[in-house]
Scaffold this motif. Sequence first.
Motif, PDB file in Angstrom:
ATOM      1  N   ALA A   5       0.852  -1.191   0.000  1.00  0.00           N
ATOM      2  CA  ALA A   5       0.000   0.000   0.000  1.00  0.00           C
ATOM      3  C   ALA A   5       0.883   1.233   0.000  1.00  0.00           C
ATOM      4  CB  ALA A   5      -0.913  -0.003   1.219  1.00  0.00           C
ATOM      5  N   ARG A   6       0.670   2.109  -0.958  1.00  0.00           N
ATOM      6  CA  ARG A   6       1.403   3.375  -1.052  1.00  0.00           C
ATOM      7  C   ARG A   6       0.403   4.486  -1.317  1.00  0.00           C
ATOM      8  NH1 ARG A   6       7.027   2.406  -2.135  1.00  0.00           N
ATOM      9  NH2 ARG A   6       7.345   0.219  -2.635  1.00  0.00           N
ATOM     10  N   ALA A   7       0.526   5.544  -0.558  1.00  0.00           N
ATOM     11  CA  ALA A   7      -0.366   6.695  -0.754  1.00  0.00           C
ATOM     12  C   ALA A   7      -0.031   7.355  -2.091  1.00  0.00           C
ATOM     13  CB  ALA A   7      -0.213   7.685   0.383  1.00  0.00           C
ATOM     14  N   PRO A   8      -1.039   7.826  -2.800  1.00  0.00           N
ATOM     15  CA  PRO A   8      -0.784   8.446  -4.094  1.00  0.00           C
ATOM     16  C   PRO A   8       0.002   9.751  -4.026  1.00  0.00           C
ATOM     17  CG  PRO A   8      -3.098   8.634  -3.505  1.00  0.00           C
ATOM     18  CD  PRO A   8      -2.441   7.782  -2.458  1.00  0.00           C
ATOM     19  N   HIS A   9      -0.093  10.451  -2.904  1.00  0.00           N
ATOM     20  CA  HIS A   9       0.597  11.734  -2.763  1.00  0.00           C
ATOM     21  C   HIS A   9       1.294  11.788  -1.413  1.00  0.00           C
ATOM     22  CE1 HIS A   9      -1.561  13.031  -6.260  1.00  0.00           C
ATOM     23  NE2 HIS A   9      -2.699  12.742  -5.676  1.00  0.00           N
ATOM     24  N   GLY A  10       2.190  12.692  -1.280  1.00  0.00           N
ATOM     25  CA  GLY A  10       2.863  12.869   0.015  1.00  0.00           C
ATOM     26  C   GLY A  10       4.310  12.428  -0.061  1.00  0.00           C
ATOM     27  N   ALA A  12       7.670  10.586   1.289  1.00  0.00           N
ATOM     28  CA  ALA A  12       7.990   9.370   2.037  1.00  0.00           C
ATOM     29  C   ALA A  12       8.434   9.709   3.452  1.00  0.00           C
ATOM     30  CB  ALA A  12       9.070   8.583   1.307  1.00  0.00           C
ATOM     31  N   ALA A  13       9.101  10.830   3.640  1.00  0.00           N
ATOM     32  CA  ALA A  13       9.582  11.222   4.962  1.00  0.00           C
ATOM     33  C   ALA A  13       8.426  11.435   5.940  1.00  0.00           C
ATOM     34  CB  ALA A  13      10.426  12.491   4.861  1.00  0.00           C
ATOM     35  N   ASP A  14       7.233  11.736   5.429  1.00  0.00           N
ATOM     36  CA  ASP A  14       6.073  11.933   6.292  1.00  0.00           C
ATOM     37  C   ASP A  14       5.576  10.623   6.889  1.00  0.00           C
ATOM     38  OD1 ASP A  14       6.154  14.629   5.752  1.00  0.00           O
ATOM     39  OD2 ASP A  14       4.707  14.480   4.116  1.00  0.00           O
ATOM     40  N   ARG A  15       6.035   9.490   6.345  1.00  0.00           N
ATOM     41  CA  ARG A  15       5.559   8.189   6.803  1.00  0.00           C
ATOM     42  C   ARG A  15       6.631   7.392   7.538  1.00  0.00           C
ATOM     43  NH1 ARG A  15       3.721   9.206   1.872  1.00  0.00           N
ATOM     44  NH2 ARG A  15       5.138   7.798   0.845  1.00  0.00           N
ATOM     45  N   LEU A  16       7.720   8.020   7.939  1.00  0.00           N
ATOM     46  CA  LEU A  16       8.754   7.326   8.685  1.00  0.00           C
ATOM     47  C   LEU A  16       8.269   7.074  10.108  1.00  0.00           C
ATOM     48  CD1 LEU A  16      11.846   9.321   7.419  1.00  0.00           C
ATOM     49  CD2 LEU A  16      10.970   7.157   6.582  1.00  0.00           C
ATOM     50  N   THR A  17       8.506   5.866  10.619  1.00  0.00           N
ATOM     51  CA  THR A  17       7.919   5.490  11.902  1.00  0.00           C
ATOM     52  C   THR A  17       8.930   5.075  12.966  1.00  0.00           C
ATOM     53  OG1 THR A  17       7.641   3.213  11.168  1.00  0.00           O
ATOM     54  CG2 THR A  17       5.786   4.714  10.815  1.00  0.00           C
ATOM     55  N   GLY A  34      -6.745  -6.600  -3.462  1.00  0.00           N
ATOM     56  CA  GLY A  34      -8.065  -6.090  -3.812  1.00  0.00           C
ATOM     57  C   GLY A  34      -8.397  -4.735  -3.217  1.00  0.00           C
ATOM     58  N   LEU A  35      -7.391  -4.031  -2.712  1.00  0.00           N
ATOM     59  CA  LEU A  35      -7.591  -2.704  -2.138  1.00  0.00           C
ATOM     60  C   LEU A  35      -6.521  -1.756  -2.648  1.00  0.00           C
ATOM     61  CD1 LEU A  35      -8.098  -3.840   1.548  1.00  0.00           C
ATOM     62  CD2 LEU A  35      -9.903  -3.040   0.023  1.00  0.00           C
ATOM     63  N   GLN A  36      -6.832  -0.469  -2.672  1.00  0.00           N
ATOM     64  CA  GLN A  36      -5.828   0.525  -3.019  1.00  0.00           C
ATOM     65  C   GLN A  36      -5.720   1.537  -1.896  1.00  0.00           C
ATOM     66  OE1 GLN A  36      -7.197   2.264  -6.671  1.00  0.00           O
ATOM     67  NE2 GLN A  36      -7.977   4.058  -5.619  1.00  0.00           N
ATOM     68  N   CYS A  37      -4.550   2.076  -1.730  1.00  0.00           N
ATOM     69  CA  CYS A  37      -4.279   3.014  -0.650  1.00  0.00           C
ATOM     70  C   CYS A  37      -4.723   4.413  -1.062  1.00  0.00           C
ATOM     71  CB  CYS A  37      -2.787   2.993  -0.338  1.00  0.00           C
ATOM     72  SG  CYS A  37      -2.333   4.053   1.026  1.00  0.00           S
ATOM     73  N   GLU A  38      -5.613   4.989  -0.277  1.00  0.00           N
ATOM     74  CA  GLU A  38      -6.084   6.350  -0.516  1.00  0.00           C
ATOM     75  C   GLU A  38      -5.225   7.360   0.235  1.00  0.00           C
ATOM     76  OE1 GLU A  38      -8.562   7.428  -2.607  1.00  0.00           O
ATOM     77  OE2 GLU A  38      -8.456   5.368  -3.314  1.00  0.00           O
TER      78      GLU A  38
END
Length: 64
Positions: A5-10, A12-17, A34-38
């Motif tokens: 799952a990858r967000a379409p925008h944003g 990568a540094a905003d998702r560092l955990t 069967g799902l896409q990341c919004e």
Amino acid sequence: LLTRARAPHGRAADRLTFPSRVPVFALDRVYTRGLQCESASVPRGAGWARMSDHLPLLVELEPT
């Protein structure tokens, strides 16, 4: 077939955990079928950082 799952925008540094105070790279990943990341986000703040050395990864998914 599982896909990451990858967000379409944003940035990568905003998702560092990890670690929560000074993240180096994204350790948490979400795989779907069967799902896409919004959207994907990581909540920030002193409260979250005190709970664990990993911040939570929040992902909003939609059927494809």
